[in-house]
Design a protein around this motif. Sequence first.
Motif, PDB file in Angstrom:
ATOM      1  N   LEU A 100      -0.478  -7.272 -35.028  1.00 30.97           N
ATOM      2  CA  LEU A 100       0.967  -6.500 -34.444  1.00 30.97           C
ATOM      3  C   LEU A 100       2.248  -7.459 -33.921  1.00 30.97           C
ATOM      4  N   TYR A 101       3.044  -7.143 -34.496  1.00 30.71           N
ATOM      5  CA  TYR A 101       4.240  -8.278 -34.475  1.00 30.71           C
ATOM      6  C   TYR A 101       5.506  -7.479 -33.756  1.00 30.71           C
ATOM      7  N   ARG A 102       5.335  -6.386 -33.694  1.00 29.73           N
ATOM      8  CA  ARG A 102       6.287  -5.871 -32.229  1.00 29.73           C
ATOM      9  C   ARG A 102       5.555  -4.346 -31.945  1.00 29.73           C
ATOM     10  N   PHE A 103       5.903  -4.097 -30.338  1.00 32.35           N
ATOM     11  CA  PHE A 103       5.474  -2.831 -30.332  1.00 32.35           C
ATOM     12  C   PHE A 103       6.342  -2.865 -29.439  1.00 32.35           C
ATOM     13  N   SER A 104       7.131  -1.812 -29.632  1.00 30.17           N
ATOM     14  CA  SER A 104       8.333  -0.644 -28.434  1.00 30.17           C
ATOM     15  C   SER A 104       7.808   0.711 -28.245  1.00 30.17           C
ATOM     16  N   ALA A 105       7.785   0.324 -27.289  1.00 25.40           N
ATOM     17  CA  ALA A 105       7.610   2.371 -26.805  1.00 25.40           C
ATOM     18  C   ALA A 105       8.074   2.965 -25.603  1.00 25.40           C
ATOM     19  N   SER A 106      10.296   2.176 -25.128  1.00 23.09           N
ATOM     20  CA  SER A 106      10.427   2.281 -24.297  1.00 23.09           C
ATOM     21  C   SER A 106      10.738   3.822 -23.987  1.00 23.09           C
ATOM     22  N   LEU A 107      10.871   4.481 -22.690  1.00 19.59           N
ATOM     23  CA  LEU A 107      11.937   5.914 -22.584  1.00 19.59           C
ATOM     24  C   LEU A 107      10.790   6.647 -22.974  1.00 19.59           C
ATOM     25  N   ASN A 108       9.602   6.921 -22.495  1.00 20.24           N
ATOM     26  CA  ASN A 108       8.567   7.440 -22.771  1.00 20.24           C
ATOM     27  C   ASN A 108       7.668   7.854 -21.352  1.00 20.24           C
ATOM     28  N   HIS A 109       7.397   8.334 -20.847  1.00 15.96           N
ATOM     29  CA  HIS A 109       6.125   8.292 -19.306  1.00 15.96           C
ATOM     30  C   HIS A 109       4.998   7.418 -19.613  1.00 15.96           C
ATOM     31  N   PHE A 110       4.551   7.021 -20.442  1.00 21.79           N
ATOM     32  CA  PHE A 110       3.512   5.743 -19.749  1.00 21.79           C
ATOM     33  C   PHE A 110       3.442   5.075 -18.484  1.00 21.79           C
ATOM     34  N   HIS A 111       1.732   5.011 -18.069  1.00 24.16           N
ATOM     35  CA  HIS A 111       2.371   4.560 -16.674  1.00 24.16           C
ATOM     36  C   HIS A 111       0.671   3.561 -16.270  1.00 24.16           C
ATOM     37  N   GLY A 112       0.326   3.634 -15.124  1.00 17.40           N
ATOM     38  CA  GLY A 112      -0.935   2.749 -14.847  1.00 17.40           C
ATOM     39  C   GLY A 112      -0.258   0.838 -15.035  1.00 17.40           C
ATOM     40  N   GLU A 113      -1.420   0.685 -15.311  1.00 17.56           N
ATOM     41  CA  GLU A 113      -1.141  -0.672 -15.612  1.00 17.56           C
ATOM     42  C   GLU A 113      -0.715  -1.425 -17.048  1.00 17.56           C
ATOM     43  N   ILE A 114      -0.783  -2.573 -17.295  1.00 24.02           N
ATOM     44  CA  ILE A 114      -0.922  -2.645 -18.913  1.00 24.02           C
ATOM     45  C   ILE A 114      -2.448  -3.762 -18.906  1.00 24.02           C
ATOM     46  N   PRO A 115      -2.959  -4.122 -19.635  1.00 22.29           N
ATOM     47  CA  PRO A 115      -4.370  -4.739 -19.707  1.00 22.29           C
ATOM     48  C   PRO A 115      -4.127  -5.407 -20.289  1.00 22.29           C
ATOM     49  N   PRO A 116      -4.651  -6.424 -19.743  1.00 24.80           N
ATOM     50  CA  PRO A 116      -4.447  -8.019 -19.848  1.00 24.80           C
ATOM     51  C   PRO A 116      -4.443  -8.535 -21.312  1.00 24.80           C
ATOM     52  N   ASN A 117      -5.102  -7.823 -22.013  1.00 20.88           N
ATOM     53  CA  ASN A 117      -4.971  -8.353 -23.594  1.00 20.88           C
ATOM     54  C   ASN A 117      -4.317  -7.991 -24.354  1.00 20.88           C
ATOM     55  N   PHE A 118      -2.509  -7.023 -23.043  1.00 15.73           N
ATOM     56  CA  PHE A 118      -2.314  -6.445 -24.451  1.00 15.73           C
ATOM     57  C   PHE A 118      -0.843  -7.623 -25.241  1.00 15.73           C
ATOM     58  N   CYS A 119      -0.645  -8.505 -24.927  1.00 17.58           N
ATOM     59  CA  CYS A 119       0.018  -9.340 -25.926  1.00 17.58           C
ATOM     60  C   CYS A 119      -0.643 -10.338 -26.725  1.00 17.58           C
ATOM     61  N   ASP A 120      -2.310 -10.011 -26.817  1.00 22.23           N
ATOM     62  CA  ASP A 120      -2.866 -11.407 -27.430  1.00 22.23           C
ATOM     63  C   ASP A 120      -2.964 -11.429 -29.032  1.00 22.23           C
ATOM     64  N   SER A 121      -2.348 -10.541 -29.857  1.00 24.88           N
ATOM     65  CA  SER A 121      -1.466 -10.738 -30.857  1.00 24.88           C
ATOM     66  C   SER A 121      -1.062 -12.121 -31.524  1.00 24.88           C
ATOM     67  N   PRO A 122      -2.168 -13.253 -32.447  1.00 17.56           N
ATOM     68  CA  PRO A 122      -1.253 -14.165 -32.134  1.00 17.56           C
ATOM     69  C   PRO A 122      -0.099 -13.963 -32.117  1.00 17.56           C
ATOM     70  N   VAL A 123       0.631 -13.262 -33.103  1.00 14.95           N
ATOM     71  CA  VAL A 123       1.619 -13.409 -33.914  1.00 14.95           C
ATOM     72  C   VAL A 123       2.915 -12.318 -33.090  1.00 14.95           C
ATOM     73  N   MET A 124       2.703 -11.289 -32.093  1.00 10.35           N
ATOM     74  CA  MET A 124       3.096 -10.566 -31.249  1.00 10.35           C
ATOM     75  C   MET A 124       5.390 -11.665 -31.117  1.00 10.35           C
ATOM     76  N   SER A 125       6.025 -10.465 -30.989  1.00 11.22           N
ATOM     77  CA  SER A 125       7.337 -11.028 -31.151  1.00 11.22           C
ATOM     78  C   SER A 125       8.372 -10.346 -30.258  1.00 11.22           C
ATOM     79  N   ILE A 126       7.853  -9.138 -30.257  1.00 13.10           N
ATOM     80  CA  ILE A 126       8.443  -7.739 -29.656  1.00 13.10           C
ATOM     81  C   ILE A 126       8.064  -7.237 -28.627  1.00 13.10           C
ATOM     82  N   VAL A 127       8.034  -6.842 -27.541  1.00 12.85           N
ATOM     83  CA  VAL A 127       7.467  -6.275 -26.748  1.00 12.85           C
ATOM     84  C   VAL A 127       8.227  -5.705 -25.850  1.00 12.85           C
ATOM     85  N   ASN A 128       8.112  -4.407 -26.254  1.00  8.90           N
ATOM     86  CA  ASN A 128      10.064  -3.577 -24.872  1.00  8.90           C
ATOM     87  C   ASN A 128       9.174  -1.901 -24.876  1.00  8.90           C
TER      88      ASN A 128
END
Length: 553
Positions: A214-242
């Motif tokens: 996974l290199y892009r994960f974008s889910a802005s302008l929604n109703h997600f709640h709670g904490e971000i899991p500590p491993n959410f950005c563990d993909s070695p090719v992740m480039s964009i998170v929104n």
Amino acid sequence: MASNLLSGDVPKVFGNLTKLEILDFSENPYLVSEIPEDIGQLVNLKQLFLQSSSFQGEIPESLKGLISLSYLDLSENNLTGEVPKTLVSSLKNLVSFDVSLNKLKGSFPNGLCNGKVLINLSLHTNSFTGLIPNTTSECKSLERFQVQNNGFSGDFPVVLFSLPKIKLIRGENNRFTGQIPESISEAVQLEQVQLDNNLFDGKIPSGLGFVKSLYRFSASLNHFHGEIPPNFCDSPVMSIVNLSHNSLSGHIPQLKKCRKLVSLSLADNSFTGEIPSSLAELPVLTYLDLSDNNLTGSIPLGLQNLKLALFNVSFNQLSGKVPYSLISGLPASFLEGNPSLCGPGLPNSCSDDKPRHHSASGLTTLTCALISLAFVAGTALVAGGFILYRRSLKENEAVVWRSVFFYPLRITEHDLVIGMNEKSSIGNGVFEYGYNKKASEQLDVYSFGVVLLELVCGRQAEQTDSSDSSLDIVKWVRRKVNITNGVHQVLDSKISQTCHQEMVGALDIALRCTSVVPEKRPSMLDVVRGLQSLESRTCVANLQGPNDEPSVP
């Protein structure tokens, strides 16, 4: 017949060409015509390409007779109405179905995966409505699913997140509800997810961190709640998170494994705690937006070592002294709403701030002729020495690069994606905070880019005064061009406006040479060719003595 200047109606003469296997009328913008119904008689047709033309009217139901069809592309036309209900279910050999960028309406086409060989489905940018059926679970071969910019509603089919071959999921700008399941960890080939501007809720699944492609994960302008899991950005090719504009809370995790992260936006949530110091260890981080949260503590000093083109921490509860290199060149609004922050240029002065005295420094007035001469001499010297030093340089190498800082001279997240090769390996990288690292091709080009910036901007590589100019030249230029009219502010004002076009061209080359990602810098051979193409012979300098008044542009 593709990419011509065909015009008028397409004649109904294809019905007798029963052995025809490929029909291509794509990219004929003057071809204002309805799709001929007799095309449906071509039982041996395997590929039908009508995209990027001006076809209008409805999709003929007769196309269901194309029983051998594998590729159907009707995108970027003016088609209206609904997709015929029996069309897709009749085409059992479909590998790719694309009707995007039209004016189609109605419900999601049924039976898309009856043949179980569909790889690409693109319905985006139309006016489709209703639910997406759970029968998408039958699409075991599906790789690309694009339904963005429509009016779909209801729960997003969770089965899509765990399809064995899925690579791209785009559903932004609809009214989808539902949650992202933990089973997303099963999508071992997933590369990109965009679900912005919907009604998703629930938590960000920890399974996301197990998707190593996974290199892009974008889910802005929604109703997600709670904490971000500590491993959410563990993909070695992740480039964009929104994940901006949600209801996420808790601390921002320490991000250490996603060393190719270019853009991180967590704005407008409810994060607490301090800004993670590990962000300073992400070598290509360029776009960082943590505004509108409840973050406390000080800004990590290590962030000043990054080449941040955008750094927004406004409207938090931060305190302490702001590293000056993070202030310089950024709009004041990016720090506002933190009344306890202090530093030069901010309303609050820190107790250890002391006046600085300095002598004026900078380059003397340069004529365009001298710039041209410097270009030729400098490029010849550096390129010649480099070619001798690097005997293995391939003179025919082609480097394709689009500068995200040149046009339209304002950084957006989209530009960041285009500016990097999403499928290439960035490697460990060489990043020049001083200019004394071991010689390499990227470092040679970077150093030359710094010299070129000095010439174009009329300032030295590093200056230490109390004004905006105290930032090193690479950071200073990148931040300036990210604001309105910024390019005009960085060019040497002593040069006649008749040189403006050539100077902008040289600025673009210099910014490419000092790219954050070393592998995306041009070769010296390409640099020489680029400078030679500027042809700045007609420039006239504004020659001024030390006591002359500056000319008014």
